[in-house]
Write an enzyme that holds these catalytic residues in place. Structure first.
Site, PDB file in Angstrom:
ATOM      1  N   ARG A 258       0.836  -1.079   0.087  1.00 20.93           N
ATOM      2  CA  ARG A 258       0.158   0.043  -0.021  1.00 20.93           C
ATOM      3  C   ARG A 258       0.903   1.312   0.087  1.00 20.93           C
ATOM      4  NH1 ARG A 258      -1.149   2.561   4.680  1.00 20.93           N
ATOM      5  NH2 ARG A 258      -1.448   0.532   5.972  1.00 20.93           N
ATOM      6  N   HIS A 262      -3.443   4.057   5.122  1.00 23.36           N
ATOM      7  CA  HIS A 262      -4.466   3.211   5.182  1.00 23.36           C
ATOM      8  C   HIS A 262      -5.788   3.625   4.981  1.00 23.36           C
ATOM      9  CE1 HIS A 262      -7.108  -0.006   7.017  1.00 23.36           C
ATOM     10  NE2 HIS A 262      -7.817   1.146   7.682  1.00 23.36           N
ATOM     11  N   TYR A 271       4.589   4.788  11.294  1.00 23.68           N
ATOM     12  CA  TYR A 271       4.885   3.350  11.617  1.00 23.68           C
ATOM     13  C   TYR A 271       5.962   2.722  10.455  1.00 23.68           C
ATOM     14  CZ  TYR A 271       0.746   3.015   8.847  1.00 23.68           C
ATOM     15  OH  TYR A 271      -0.260   3.191   7.769  1.00 23.68           O
TER      16      TYR A 271
HETATM   17  C1  LIG Z   1     -14.330  -6.571  12.569  1.00 22.80           C
HETATM   18  C2  LIG Z   1     -13.509  -5.325  12.414  1.00 22.80           C
HETATM   19  N1  LIG Z   1     -12.378  -5.145  13.318  1.00 22.80           N
HETATM   20  C3  LIG Z   1     -11.611  -4.112  13.072  1.00 22.80           C
HETATM   21  C4  LIG Z   1     -11.880  -3.088  12.436  1.00 22.80           C
HETATM   22  C5  LIG Z   1     -11.074  -1.834  12.276  1.00 22.80           C
HETATM   23  N2  LIG Z   1     -10.088  -1.894  11.168  1.00 22.80           N
HETATM   24  C6  LIG Z   1     -10.379  -1.347   9.833  1.00 22.80           C
HETATM   25  S1  LIG Z   1      -9.367  -1.749   8.643  1.00 22.80           S
HETATM   26  C7  LIG Z   1      -8.313  -2.582   9.713  1.00 22.80           C
HETATM   27  C8  LIG Z   1      -7.096  -3.357   9.469  1.00 22.80           C
HETATM   28  C9  LIG Z   1      -7.352  -4.328   7.993  1.00 22.80           C
HETATM   29  O1  LIG Z   1      -6.036  -4.620   7.506  1.00 22.80           O
HETATM   30  P1  LIG Z   1      -5.782  -5.523   6.313  1.00 22.80           P
HETATM   31  O2  LIG Z   1      -6.911  -6.883   6.617  1.00 22.80           O
HETATM   32  O3  LIG Z   1      -4.557  -5.938   6.167  1.00 22.80           O
HETATM   33  O4  LIG Z   1      -6.509  -4.829   4.973  1.00 22.80           O
HETATM   34  P2  LIG Z   1      -5.814  -3.375   4.392  1.00 22.80           P
HETATM   35  O5  LIG Z   1      -6.534  -2.369   5.240  1.00 22.80           O
HETATM   36  O6  LIG Z   1      -4.479  -3.495   4.777  1.00 22.80           O
HETATM   37  O7  LIG Z   1      -6.396  -3.486   3.086  1.00 22.80           O
HETATM   38  C10 LIG Z   1      -8.888  -2.856  10.907  1.00 22.80           C
HETATM   39  C11 LIG Z   1      -8.456  -3.464  12.058  1.00 22.80           C
HETATM   40  C12 LIG Z   1     -13.065  -3.595  11.436  1.00 22.80           C
HETATM   41  N3  LIG Z   1     -13.138  -2.651  10.495  1.00 22.80           N
HETATM   42  N4  LIG Z   1     -13.822  -4.434  11.373  1.00 22.80           N
END
Ligand SMILES: Cc1ncc(C[n+]2csc(CCOP(=O)(O)OP(=O)(O)O)c2C)c(N)n1
Length: 365
Positions: A258, A262, A271
């Site tokens: 990415r 985020h 980070y």
């Molecule tokens: C069930 C749930 N827990 C926590 C969150 C908060 N949250 C949003 S994005 C994220 C990280 C996700 O990372 P990843 O799966 O690697 O996907 P990326 O954002 O890197 O595409 C978190 C913890 C959420 N949206 N839903």
């Protein structure tokens, strides 16, 4: 007590077809028409330019937060282009490029980004589900859709998208297990972009690859260069064919990065260091694919300029349409509607609080 070998009899392979120097492995390269190659490139570029515009709109308070796709365009366009129109696309919140390939109206996305339900109404007959914001739920939905497709004998396949962080959710394990035990024609596409917000891949799992998690569930898994559109397509095409012919699911890990924050609420400089980002910028999937198209005589400075101009027009028109629709939209507190037949006490209270907080306006813009 003698020790004998047991466990999975397959291994995880890594697939790369267009390497970082723009060299194509001719034996592995899938065959595409020139039109299709250019359509893939245009879709990737549109997604990137759309993000740039959305960032400006967000910073000027016109839309809310969104999750940029920057850097992951090949992983998305490469995999989604292996689907037929009547197959199912079950995305997470970062799948802008895949959405464009599937014909999603960019104005819809902007209306959703501004906080309105109207932006995520599924167009009649479309097999695109709305973005899943809860991390991981979409994988279960995709497994369920695929299960239904097998039972009904429609021959359809579901493809679902998620990040490296989502592999730590229970939903991921439940979805893979269910899909494998019950022969669901589903393709799980993990975009390993190295971070779950600020949590690096190394803090997510000690597994050498994410793809190998497939073996634990008795399904095929493959790791591909996620910045190589050809490798992403070849792996997805293989997985879709297997799903259609044998109902077997597959896990594909696209190793990518990415390049942006985020979401707009995040500051990645807290980070990760610039050096790491620069290293990945050199592997930019759009640049890499663009070099190949130039070498083949399909792209030059002039045609790129024309393409950029048309993309800018598309984005301008999308924002014009979105602004008009936002003015007429139901209001952001409508997100509470259409969930339960009867609202709970708590929902009534939250809805009131939201309407009061926003002064009953119909939008942020
Ligand atoms: C069930 C749930 N827990 C926590 C969150 C908060 N949250 C949003 S994005 C994220 C990280 C996700 O990372 P990843 O799966 O690697 O996907 P990326 O954002 O890197 O595409 C978190 C913890 C959420 N949206 N839903």
């Amino acid at each position: 007590m003698p020790l004998t070998e047991t466990g999975p009899d397959s291994k995880i392979e890594y697939l790369s077809i267009l390497n970082e120097d723009g060299e194509l492995d001719k034996e592995l390269a899938p065959q595409f028409t020139d039109d299709l190659l250019l359509k893939g490139y245009r879709t990737m570029l549109l997604a990137r330019r759309f993000d740039e515009r959305r960032l400006k709109l967000q910073r000027s308070g016109r839309i809310g937060t969104f999750a940029p796709v920057n850097g992951q365009e090949a992983a998305q366009v490469g995999t989604i282009s292996a689907l037929r129109e009547d197959d199912w696309f079950v995305p997470s919140y970062r799948e802008t490029a895949a959405n464009f390939w599937r014909g999603t109206n960019p104005a819809d996305m902007l209306v959703f980004d501004a906080g309105y339900n109207e932006g995520i109404v599924i167009p009649e007959g479309a097999r695109n589900l709305p973005n899943s914001v809860p991390v991981g739920t979409q994988m279960l939905q995709a497994a369920g859709i695929a299960y239904a497709a097998r039972l009904e004998g429609t021959g359809e396949v579901a493809m679902t998208y998620f990040g490296d962080g989502a592999t730590s959710q229970g939903d991921f394990h439940e979805a893979l297990n269910f899909a494998s035990v019950f022969d669901c024609p589903v393709v799980f596409v993990c975009q390993n972009n190295q971070y779950a917000i600020s949590v690096p891949r190394a803090r997510q799992t000690r597994s050498q690859t994410l793809a190998q998690k497939a073996l634990a569930y008795g399904m095929d898994g493959i790791q591909v260069d996620g910045n190589d559109i050809f490798a992403c397509f070849a792996a997805a095409d293989d997985a879709v064919r297997r799903a259609r012919e044998t109902f077997r699911p597959t896990l594909i890990e696209c190793v990518t990065y990415r390049l942006e924050m985020h979401t707009t609420a995040d500051d990645p400089s807290r980070y990760r260091d610039e050096e790491e980002v620069e290293k990945w910028e050199k592997r930019d999937p759009i640049e890499r694919f663009g070099s190949l198209l130039r070498e083949r005589g399909l792209l030059d400075d002039g045609s790129l300029e024309d393409m950029e101009a048309k993309i800018a027009e598309t984005i301008d028109a999308a924002w014009d349409e979105a602004e008009k629709r936002i003015e007429k939209a139901e209001g952001v507190s409508a997100i509470f509607d259409h969930i339960l037949e009867q609202e709970t006490h708590e929902q009534v209270r939250q809805k009131q609080q939201m309407s009061d907080g926003l002064g009953g306006v119909s939008g942020y813009g």
